[in-house]
Design an enzyme around this catalytic site. Structure first.
Site, PDB file in Angstrom:
ATOM      1  N   ARG A 109       0.885  -1.370  -0.044  1.00 13.15           N
ATOM      2  CA  ARG A 109      -0.094   0.091  -0.154  1.00 13.15           C
ATOM      3  C   ARG A 109       0.849   1.304   0.013  1.00 13.15           C
ATOM      4  O   ARG A 109       1.602   1.361   0.925  1.00 13.15           O
ATOM      5  CB  ARG A 109      -1.043  -0.012   1.177  1.00 13.15           C
ATOM      6  CG  ARG A 109      -1.916   1.099   1.358  1.00 13.15           C
ATOM      7  CD  ARG A 109      -3.132   1.049   2.378  1.00 13.15           C
ATOM      8  NE  ARG A 109      -2.525   0.941   3.658  1.00 13.15           N
ATOM      9  CZ  ARG A 109      -3.078   0.799   4.825  1.00 13.15           C
ATOM     10  NH1 ARG A 109      -4.494   0.596   4.492  1.00 13.15           N
ATOM     11  NH2 ARG A 109      -2.341   0.705   5.899  1.00 13.15           N
ATOM     12  N   THR A 113      -0.769   7.356  -0.938  1.00 10.09           N
ATOM     13  CA  THR A 113      -2.084   7.446  -1.576  1.00 10.09           C
ATOM     14  C   THR A 113      -3.048   6.362  -0.829  1.00 10.09           C
ATOM     15  O   THR A 113      -4.312   6.378  -1.369  1.00 10.09           O
ATOM     16  CB  THR A 113      -2.009   7.280  -3.202  1.00 10.09           C
ATOM     17  OG1 THR A 113      -1.216   6.095  -3.137  1.00 10.09           O
ATOM     18  CG2 THR A 113      -1.101   8.245  -3.730  1.00 10.09           C
ATOM     19  N   ASP A 205       0.200  -3.834  12.823  1.00  8.87           N
ATOM     20  CA  ASP A 205       0.654  -4.257  11.538  1.00  8.87           C
ATOM     21  C   ASP A 205       0.768  -5.841  11.711  1.00  8.87           C
ATOM     22  O   ASP A 205       1.757  -6.244  12.366  1.00  8.87           O
ATOM     23  CB  ASP A 205       1.862  -3.535  11.411  1.00  8.87           C
ATOM     24  CG  ASP A 205       2.176  -3.805   9.744  1.00  8.87           C
ATOM     25  OD1 ASP A 205       2.552  -4.949   9.348  1.00  8.87           O
ATOM     26  OD2 ASP A 205       2.186  -2.757   9.035  1.00  8.87           O
ATOM     27  N   ASP A 208       4.295  -7.184  10.425  1.00  5.97           N
ATOM     28  CA  ASP A 208       5.364  -6.859  11.542  1.00  5.97           C
ATOM     29  C   ASP A 208       5.285  -7.735  12.874  1.00  5.97           C
ATOM     30  O   ASP A 208       6.017  -8.406  13.273  1.00  5.97           O
ATOM     31  CB  ASP A 208       5.287  -5.230  11.954  1.00  5.97           C
ATOM     32  CG  ASP A 208       6.029  -4.451  11.036  1.00  5.97           C
ATOM     33  OD1 ASP A 208       6.595  -4.861  10.061  1.00  5.97           O
ATOM     34  OD2 ASP A 208       5.546  -3.204  11.086  1.00  5.97           O
TER      35      ASP A 208
END
Length: 214
Positions: A109, A113, A205, A208
């Site tokens: 991603r 944006t 996340d 992670d």
């Protein structure tokens, strides 16, 4: 199974799924614990994702007598992992269906944006003859998930299920608008996205936490 206000979205509310998801969310859960819990939840979710697989009658012999049993029919199944975090769910699914074909789709991603950028794709042949189960822990904006499913349809896939641990209303609206024919199986619909595109309350996340990176 918990009904959802979104068409084609199934929320799993089994007590084991809820328990393990709560443990998964906790900030003190270790990397090893996060991997184990993700694998366990994904195995449970695989039951719902594969519910509509076709069966055919076969004649077999038990140790006592002949009987008519049932086996999976046709070209069966393909799992597609959205790299890299999707591999955490993929492991549990393969525990249940070790003979399944596996595809990988690399998307990240763009932080500015929030749009998906593709960097890798490798899929099995005969995608049109397989139930294709796409796995990614989070359905946040919905853009990456929608882009992944578009790629699979371009490769010939016709039966697609998207499986994720967490989703949010914003992402589900975007995804189901792009692909109203694709079933979504999720363990929870969380409250919202924050300004950075993270699911709240979420679990952080997922990549992670799975791989011990930051």
């Amino acid at each position: 199974m918990q009904p959802s206000s979104f068409p084609n979205v199934t929320v799993l509310d089994h007590p084991l799924v809820r328990h393990k998801l709560t443990r998964l969310r906790q900030v003190e859960t270790s990397t090893a614990g996060f991997r184990r819990l993700t694998r366990e939840i994904s195995l449970l979710m695989a039951y719902e994702a594969t519910r509509d697989m076709k069966l055919e009658d076969v004649e077999i012999e038990t140790p006592l007598e002949p009987m008519t049993g049932q086996l999976l029919s046709g070209k069966k199944l393909c799992f597609v992992s959205i790299l890299r975090a999707g591999n955490g769910i993929l492991d549990g699914m393969l525990d249940l269906v070790p003979a399944a074909r596996v595809g990988h789709l690399g998307l990240y991603r763009d932080p500015a944006t929030l749009e998906p950028v593709e960097y890798y794709i490798k899929l099995p042949e005969d995608m049109g003859e397989r139930l294709c189960i796409v796995v990614d822990p989070m359905l946040a904006t919905g853009h990456s998930a929608a882009a992944a499913v578009t790629k699979l349809k371009q490769a010939g896939a016709r039966q697609i299920v998207f499986v994720c641990l967490l989703s949010v209303p914003e992402g589900l609206r975007a995804f189901t608008a792009a692909h109203p024919d694709v079933k979504v199986v999720t363990a929870a619909i969380d409250r919202e996205l924050d300004d950075h595109g993270y699911i709240r309350p979420g679990l952080g996340d997922a990549g992670d936490r799975l791989f011990g990176t930051k």
